[in-house]
Design an enzyme around this catalytic site. Structure first.
Site, PDB file in Angstrom:
ATOM      1  N   HIS A   1       0.868  -1.184   0.000  1.00 54.13           N
ATOM      2  CA  HIS A   1       0.000   0.000   0.000  1.00 54.13           C
ATOM      3  C   HIS A   1       0.908   1.238   0.000  1.00 54.13           C
ATOM      4  O   HIS A   1       1.950   1.235   0.666  1.00 54.13           O
ATOM      5  CB  HIS A   1      -0.840   0.057   1.290  1.00 54.13           C
ATOM      6  CG  HIS A   1      -2.181  -0.591   1.213  1.00 54.13           C
ATOM      7  ND1 HIS A   1      -2.821  -1.097   2.337  1.00 54.13           N
ATOM      8  CD2 HIS A   1      -3.054  -0.776   0.181  1.00 54.13           C
ATOM      9  CE1 HIS A   1      -4.009  -1.581   1.987  1.00 54.13           C
ATOM     10  NE2 HIS A   1      -4.178  -1.410   0.693  1.00 54.13           N
TER      11      HIS A   1
ATOM     12  N   CYS B   1      -2.588   3.168   9.050  1.00 55.83           N
ATOM     13  CA  CYS B   1      -3.670   2.305   8.545  1.00 55.83           C
ATOM     14  C   CYS B   1      -4.866   2.236   9.481  1.00 55.83           C
ATOM     15  O   CYS B   1      -5.944   1.833   9.091  1.00 55.83           O
ATOM     16  CB  CYS B   1      -3.195   0.863   8.398  1.00 55.83           C
ATOM     17  SG  CYS B   1      -1.609   0.623   7.647  1.00 55.83           S
TER      18      CYS B   1
END
Ligand code: ARG
Length: 275
Positions: A175, A269
């Protein structure tokens, strides 16, 4: 005005499969420890002057604690606060999306549906604002697909918000938020090894100062920190990172996320900033 931030308690957090290379088959989660680490994150955010809001966790959604992924959150002069719902790669994570969309809908966010077809887009895992809201950086290659990012780009072009696609190539940095962290309007923290050569050149062109983490620092989620009111919340610190933060006038605050790292996620996150 305190910065508002959304988190999800880790009540059902677990490692049940291997969605990324940080997730090992033999991993077992210490639920109590995970809960304590999550509480410590809430406290660290509040100490930094943030107002913490929560969404109710749903049973059977082992990754719902990662509140950065289910939608992209935005603000635009013309339409106000909005979200773009994700289309997650993994079925279990796709099931988290409606819970988050409802949460935002109930709070007056406009919902911009991008017709992604079979493509993927994973919210703030891969889509990060420039701090002044002037553009969006969009990682693709492991989770969000190139075409997914292009579809998002064309939706944002209607709002005149530029989107900068960046091709990710290190599977431990699956990511964008694992290898890219804006520190202020002029400086960014990156791990250069996570990008293809063309993307790294494009990325550099948008920043006055580009600070580079080592592979080891990046793989330990030190680029997955949270910038809040002069602090940098990070899961670990090194003299090298501290020197970078010092140059940017940021003070490091270490918040342990070892249980969540077993799932391939850390501080950035676990939250979404709200406009
Ligand atoms: N286990 C989760 C997954 O693989 C971790 C998500 C981490 N989130 C992030 N924004 N990097 O989907």
């Amino acid at each position: 005005m305190p910065k508002k931030v959304l988190l999800c308690p880790p009540s059902y957090f677990d490692v049940v499969d291997q969605k990324n290379p940080h997730m090992l088959e033999e991993s077992s989660i210490d639920r109590l420890k995970a809960h304590q680490q999550w509480q410590a994150l809430c406290s660290a955010l509040e100490d930094a002057g943030c107002q913490v809001e929560t969404i109710t966790p749903a049973p059977g959604h082992e990754d719902m604690v990662f509140a950065a992924n289910q939608v992209f959150v935005g603000f635009h002069q013309g339409i106000g606060k909005f979200i773009v719902p994700s289309r997650m790669v993994h079925a279990s994570r796709q099931r988290e999306v409606p819970f988050y969309v409802d949460w935002y809908r109930q709070r007056g966010f406009k919902i911009i549906e991008v017709n992604l077809g079979r493509d993927h887009l994973e919210g703030h895992g891969d889509l990060l604002w420039h701090p002044d809201w002037s553009r969006i950086y969009a990682g693709y290659g492991f989770r969000s697909t190139h075409a997914g990012v292009e579809k998002f780009r064309s939706a944002m072009s209607k709002l005149e918000i530029p989107v900068v696609p960046l091709h990710l190539v290190d599977r431990y940095c699956y990511h964008l938020d694992t290898c890219f962290c804006p520190l202020n309007n002029e400086a960014v923290l990156i791990y250069p090894g996570a990008y293809d050569p063309e993307s790294i050149a494009v990325l550099r062109s948008f920043w006055k100062r580009v600070h580079e983490l080592t592979a080891d620092e990046a793989h330990r989620f030190m680029g997955n920190g949270i910038v809040a009111n002069g602090r940098y919340l990070t899961p670990y610190s090194t003299p090298h990172l501290e020197a970078i933060l010092g140059e940017e006038g940021l003070h490091p605050v270490v918040v342990d996320t070892s249980e969540f790292e077993k799932s391939g996620g850390s501080l950035f996150c676990m939250k979404a900033f709200l406009p």
